[in-house]
Every structure is written in structure tokens, then in C-alpha cells.
Design an enzyme around this catalytic site. Structure first.
Site, short mmCIF file in Angstrom:
data_model
loop_
_atom_site.label_atom_id
_atom_site.label_comp_id
_atom_site.label_asym_id
_atom_site.label_seq_id
_atom_site.Cartn_x
_atom_site.Cartn_y
_atom_site.Cartn_z
N ARG A 115 22.86 -28.49 -8.29
CA ARG A 115 22.13 -28.60 -9.48
C ARG A 115 20.83 -28.75 -9.01
NH1 ARG A 115 23.00 -32.95 -14.55
NH2 ARG A 115 24.58 -31.27 -15.08
N GLN A 145 29.32 -25.89 -17.96
CA GLN A 145 29.34 -26.41 -19.41
C GLN A 145 29.92 -25.62 -20.27
OE1 GLN A 145 28.63 -29.97 -20.08
NE2 GLN A 145 29.75 -29.39 -21.56
N ARG A 299 35.18 -30.47 -18.75
CA ARG A 299 34.62 -30.06 -17.56
C ARG A 299 35.29 -30.17 -16.18
NH1 ARG A 299 28.79 -30.58 -17.23
NH2 ARG A 299 29.26 -29.97 -15.01
N1 NVA Z 1 19.51 -28.94 -21.13
C1 NVA Z 1 19.86 -30.39 -20.48
C2 NVA Z 1 21.16 -30.55 -20.18
C3 NVA Z 1 21.68 -31.62 -19.30
C4 NVA Z 1 23.24 -31.59 -18.89
C5 NVA Z 1 18.95 -30.35 -19.28
O1 NVA Z 1 18.95 -29.36 -18.63
O2 NVA Z 1 18.48 -31.41 -18.96
N1 CP Z 2 26.43 -32.14 -19.30
C1 CP Z 2 26.22 -32.49 -18.14
O1 CP Z 2 25.90 -31.76 -17.04
O2 CP Z 2 25.95 -33.74 -17.93
P1 CP Z 2 25.34 -34.66 -16.63
O3 CP Z 2 23.77 -34.22 -16.80
O4 CP Z 2 25.55 -35.99 -16.89
O5 CP Z 2 25.89 -34.01 -15.41
#
Ligand code: NVA
Ligand code: CP
Length: 315
Positions: A115, A145, A299
Site C-alpha cells: 500500500r 477492494q 476482502r
Molecule cells: N479512497 C480512500 C480509500 C481508503 C480505503 C483512500 O485512498 O484513502
Molecule cells: N477499504 C480498505 O482498504 O480499508 P483499510 O484502509 O482499512 O485497509
């Protein structure tokens, strides 16, 4: 693993899942079908240790609850183990190049989930990795997601082909991934967001009108939709724009009146975390059309299928 194996795994060429369109329609359908088998076994407490002795490294450069827990629990359930790294507790936080991190980590583990911020950063990691790399969210995409969201829709309403999905709010990583999914799986995406926060044609390229329709008015965008979905107004990494965005997005809150415009059987989804009273009202996210908790659980099931597919191919 020798250098000769650098671009292949025992089951075939090295594959990554960096964006939704890295997989063909047939591969997505395979992973979703496999996820159903894996989920059914999980619900019956039947062991499913197809990744026994394999190791997943997770690299988080942004916060997470669902992604961390779903990948970590999922890998343990598959019989493997997990290493959790963040920017601050690794040398990434002290400017070690991402390429060097990739070279080292991928000599010691079997699969990597990252991430991070720019998509180019995960692409640079993948280009120097000996093992499959999965996108656990970047500024541009969130493909795991959307896999879970489509799996959830199919579980509850059948095939998504030919259906209409309404995206209300920010043109963010979720919306760009929905668009790739619509192109691959054959459904229509309606999008509505305030000016300045709409899809960038430079990023979407030419999209057929039966795949994407953009609306200034969110009430028009949800008309007849089979799924209404939204996300926070400010994604991670854009926090300094928070106040400006609160004002711009005020009319893009999914409430009961908006849901009433959608198909009577429409579902509501949100990737979470949610801000009740901003992008969605409590009565919608906590109401009967909302499937957000199943969506979150799924997920784990789809990611187990995804890791299996990347490491073992079709079983
Ligand atoms: N669009 C949001 C999704 C979080 C899971 C972000 O990137 O913060
Ligand atoms: N939806 C999602 O990716 O949640 P987190 O940011 O908690 O991982």
C-alpha cells in the site's frame, strides 16, 4: 531461487496484480469463483492450506485496518505466514530506494502486498521483484477492494454484467478501478462528482458511452442504478485539502432521498472507513440496502483466491 528464475514461477511467468486490468475477464472470473469455494470452506471450518510454508510480506506506507487484517488472517488461513512492514519501521523511511527494497524482500518471501502513494512506486517495486506483487491501494487504484465489491454484488444479486453501478463523489483510486472493472466485465459506470474532482480524461483515455456516463447531478447518476457506492471525500495523502473538499462535496452525500432514485433492489457499498454525515448518512450505511460488512469480510476471501492464483495458477 536462482537468477534464471527471476521472471517465472513454477506454474508459469511471474504475474502481478497492480491494477484491475492486469487480469483478463476470464482470470477475474476464475478468481471470483475460487473465492466462493474458499469462502464456503472457511464458513464450514474446513482447513484450506494451499499456501503452506509460503510467506507474504506486507508493506504499508499508508494506514490500514481492513487490508492488513484481511491479508494477514487470509495468509495464515492458507497455511502461510506474514511479515508486516511499514515505512517508519523499515529502511524505506530512511530513503532506501524502493528498487533495492524489492530486490531484497523478494529474495526472502513468496509474495508481496504493498500500500503506497503513486502507482509508479508500486510499478518500480514490481519491476525489481522476483515474486508476485499485489496492489493494496495506491493513489490511483484499489483493485483488491473492487474484486471484493464485485464478489459481494454477485453473491447477492448475480452477474454484474449489464448492470449499472453509480459512483457518487470523488474521482479517486476507487472510481478509476471501478472504471477498469466496467470495461473488463461489461457493466455501466455512472459517475458524479463536483467540478474539479471529476475523472481526468488524461487518465481514463477514450471510454465507450455504454461503459461510462458522467453526470453533474448525483440524483441523475443514481437513477435506476443496481449498486450505489461512494467513498470518503478526502483520500489518504490529500489531507491538507480537507476543508476545501468538505465545501465542494456538500451535495454529494448519499442519503435516503438519493437511494430512492436507484433501482428498488439497489445495494449500497462503501470500501470503509466511512464518515457518517459526510459522504453517506447513517440511515443509508446502517440501513437495509447497505452490505458494507459483507463487503469488508469478502476482502479476505477474494485475496486468498488472488494469492493462490498468483502463486499456484489455476487449481
Ligand atoms: N479512497 C480512500 C480509500 C481508503 C480505503 C483512500 O485512498 O484513502
Ligand atoms: N477499504 C480498505 O482498504 O480499508 P483499510 O484502509 O482499512 O485497509
Amino acid at each position: 531461487m536462482s537468477d534464471a528464475n527471476q521472471n517465472s514461477l513454477p506454474n508459469g511467468p511471474l504475474r502481478h496484480f497492480l491494477q484491475f486490468r492486469d487480469f483478463s475477464r476470464e482470470e477475474i472470473e476464475y478468481v471470483l469463483a475460487r473465492a466462493q469455494i474458499i469462502k464456503d470452506k472457511f464458513k464450514r471450518y474446513q482447513p484450506h492450506h494451499t499456501l503452506h510454508d509460503r510467506t507474504l510480506a506486507m508493506v504499508f506506507e499508508k494506514a490500514s485496518t481492513r487490508t492488513r487484517v484481511s491479508f494477514e488472517a487470509g495468509m495464515y488461513q492458507l497455511g502461510g505466514s506474514v511479515i508486516h512492514l511499514t515505512t517508519n519501521d523499515s529502511q524505506l523511511g530512511r530513503s532506501e530506494p524502493i528498487e533495492d527494497t524489492a530486490r531484497v524482500v523478494s529474495r526472502m518471501v513468496d509474495i508481496v502486498m504493498i500500500r503506497t502513494f503513486e502507482q509508479t512506486r508500486i510499478e518500480r517495486f514490481a519491476a525489481h521483484s522476483r515474486v508476485p506483487v499485489i496492489n493494496g491501494l495506491t493513489n490511483e487504484y484499489h483493485p483488491c477492494q473492487i474484486l471484493a465489491d464485485i464478489f459481494t454484488f454477485m453473491e447477492m444479486r448475480g452477474s454484474i454484467q449489464g448492470r449499472t453501478v453509480a459512483w457518487i463523489g470523488d474521482a479517486n483510486n476507487m472510481s478509476y478501478t471501478w472504471l477498469q472493472a466496467a470495461e473488463i466485465l461489461g457493466f455501466t459506470l455512472h459517475v458524479s462528482g463536483p467540478k474539479g474532482y471529476q475523472l481526468d480524461p488524461k487518465l481514463t483515455g477514450q471510454v465507450a458511452p455504454h461503459v461510462l456516463r458522467e453526470f453533474d447531478d448525483p440524483m441523475e447518476a443514481v437513477k435506476g442504478a443496481h449498486l450505489v457506492t461512494t467513498d470518503v471525500w478526502t483520500s489518504m495523502g490529500f489531507e491538507e485539502e480537507n476543508e476545501e473538499r468538505r465545501k465542494a462535496f456538500a451535495d454529494w452525500c448519499v442519503d435516503a432521498e438519493m437511494m430512492a432514485q436507484a433501482d428498488p433492489d439497489a445495494l449500497f457499498m462503501h470500501c470503509l472507513p466511512a464518515h457518517r454525515g459526510e459522504e453517506v448518512t447513517s440511515d443509508v450505511i446502517d440501513g437495509p440496502q447497505s452490505v458494507v460488512w459483507d463487503e469488508a469480510e469478502n476482502r479476505m476471501h477474494v485475496q486468498k483466491a488472488l494469492m493462490e492464483f498468483l502463486l499456484l495458477g489455476k487449481l
